[in-house]
Design an enzyme around this catalytic site. Structure first.
Site, PDB file in Angstrom:
ATOM      1  N   LYS A  53       0.823  -1.212   0.000  1.00 51.31           N
ATOM      2  CA  LYS A  53       0.000   0.000   0.000  1.00 51.31           C
ATOM      3  C   LYS A  53       0.854   1.258   0.000  1.00 51.31           C
ATOM      4  CE  LYS A  53      -4.483  -1.554   1.535  1.00 51.31           C
ATOM      5  NZ  LYS A  53      -5.619  -1.379   2.440  1.00 51.31           N
TER       6      LYS A  53
ATOM      7  N   LYS B  57      -6.158 -12.786  -7.270  1.00 53.96           N
ATOM      8  CA  LYS B  57      -7.528 -12.911  -6.777  1.00 53.96           C
ATOM      9  C   LYS B  57      -8.431 -11.788  -7.289  1.00 53.96           C
ATOM     10  CE  LYS B  57      -7.675 -10.766  -2.213  1.00 53.96           C
ATOM     11  NZ  LYS B  57      -8.011 -10.928  -0.802  1.00 53.96           N
TER      12      LYS B  57
ATOM     13  N   LYS C 172     -11.498  -5.440  -6.834  1.00 55.08           N
ATOM     14  CA  LYS C 172     -12.228  -4.292  -7.381  1.00 55.08           C
ATOM     15  C   LYS C 172     -11.312  -3.385  -8.194  1.00 55.08           C
ATOM     16  CE  LYS C 172     -11.546  -1.498  -3.230  1.00 55.08           C
ATOM     17  NZ  LYS C 172     -10.634  -2.368  -2.476  1.00 55.08           N
TER      18      LYS C 172
END
Ligand code: TRP
Length: 332
Positions: free
Chosen positions: A114, A196, A199
């Protein structure tokens, strides 16, 4: 009678819930309602470690709650709440920050990912996020924490914190176990079958509230392979796209891989992909309708999250008082 084991998990309302959240997490949570004492929350405090538009965060938090319920999480039987409504999370989060090492936090993969992604906002909350997550967990003394593979490291860190804290103060926290769904429950992106469903890649992500025609379109464009000999065959290593579609089809229809291979024997992807799309559309239809209905009933939603916060707070407070006493705070 034996006390039920406790289970707890949370999802950040940072985006709309998708098929991966449903098949990989929420559906399984709902199936365990009777067996466990369950706590599920919207992790809104975690969400602000990345900059959010306030109105969107508020809307998504309520939508997420409505969707949890529509997916089968009965609020009478599960404690459903919004993290920021239970102040003990922030309070224990602070204490646990003081029992979490800089070095440990520096090793967290999610922090590294992140902070690479949001270079302009590498804030303290992003760094200490795992200590808050440990608080989320430990307040409720759960036996199991169902999380995806990507969160396992945070649960492991929580276990280190338990060991450290209990080592100093005695048995304050119960040692939680991560509860990782088996590989089959992992839904991969329709356009990126090696990572995976997420969004952040919307073309390959099927959202719970999406319109049937959009869902169908995404399935028709799903990545497969150029195998014309024997197309619908379960072989994750060499045919990951097909394996993912079979996984999804199996999860929503209950059919085994053998059965699916039989069903589509001699047929190409042109038949298979829309069939998976159709099965998903029919699975999501009642969820979408129910979530829409619930979301329109603001008074009901409010009653659910207020009751949830009250129940959660009661339990969380017991743990917090004990911790405050152990670390030497004067009783209020
Ligand atoms: N960190 C989790 C995620 O990003 C969400 C989360 C926050 C969580 N607190 C938790 C999950 C406690 C399980 C238990 O997916």
């Amino acid at each position: 009678m034996d006390e039920k084991k406790v289970m707890l998990s949370g999802i950040q309302p940072s985006g709309d819930l998708h098929l991966g959240n449903y098949l990989g997490a929420i559906k399984n949570w709902a199936a365990r309602t009777e067996e466990f004492e369950c706590y599920y929350f919207m992790a809104d405090m975690h969400t602000i470690t990345v900059r959010q538009t306030p109105a969107d965060l508020r809307r998504r938090t309520l939508e997420q709650l409505a969707q949890y319920i529509a997916c089968g999480l009965d609020p009478e039987k599960n404690t459903l709440f919004i993290q920021s409504h239970v102040p003990q999370h922030a309070e224990l989060g602070w204490v646990l920050n003081c029992y979490t090492m800089f070095g440990e936090l520096s090793r967290m993969t999610q922090f590294k990912d992140k902070s690479a992604k949001h270079k302009d906002n590498i804030n303290g909350g992003l760094f200490t996020y795992p200590a808050l997550m440990a608080a989320d967990i430990l307040l409720y003394q759960p036996d199991f924490v169902p999380v995806g593979e990507d969160q396992k490291q945070h649960v492991e860190l929580t276990r280190n914190i338990v060991q450290r804290f209990n080592g100093v103060y005695g048995d304050v926290f119960k040692m939680p176990e991560p509860y990782i769904p088996k590989a089959g429950a992992r839904v991969m992106g329709l356009t990126t079958p090696d990572s995976k469903m997420s969004k952040s890649i919307p073309e390959g992500c099927v959202f719970l509230m999406e319109r049937p025609e959009d869902i169908q379109r995404k399935f028709k464009r799903a990545i497969t392979d150029s195998d014309t000999e024997n197309p619908v065959r379960y072989d994750p290593a060499s045919k990951p796209g097909v394996a993912n579609l079979m996984n999804i089809y199996s999860a929503v229809t209950g059919k085994s891989f053998d059965k699916i291979e039989e069903e589509f024997a001699g047929q190409g992807y042109g038949k298979f992909k829309p069939a998976v799309g159709e099965a998903v559309v029919e699975t999501l239809r009642p969820i979408r309708e129910e979530a829409t209905r619930i979301l329109a009933d603001k008074a009901y939603l409010e009653s659910v999250y207020k009751a949830g916060a009250e129940k959660a707070s009661y339990v969380a407070n017991k743990t917090l008082r004990k911790v405050y006493k152990k670390v030497g705070f004067v009783a209020r």
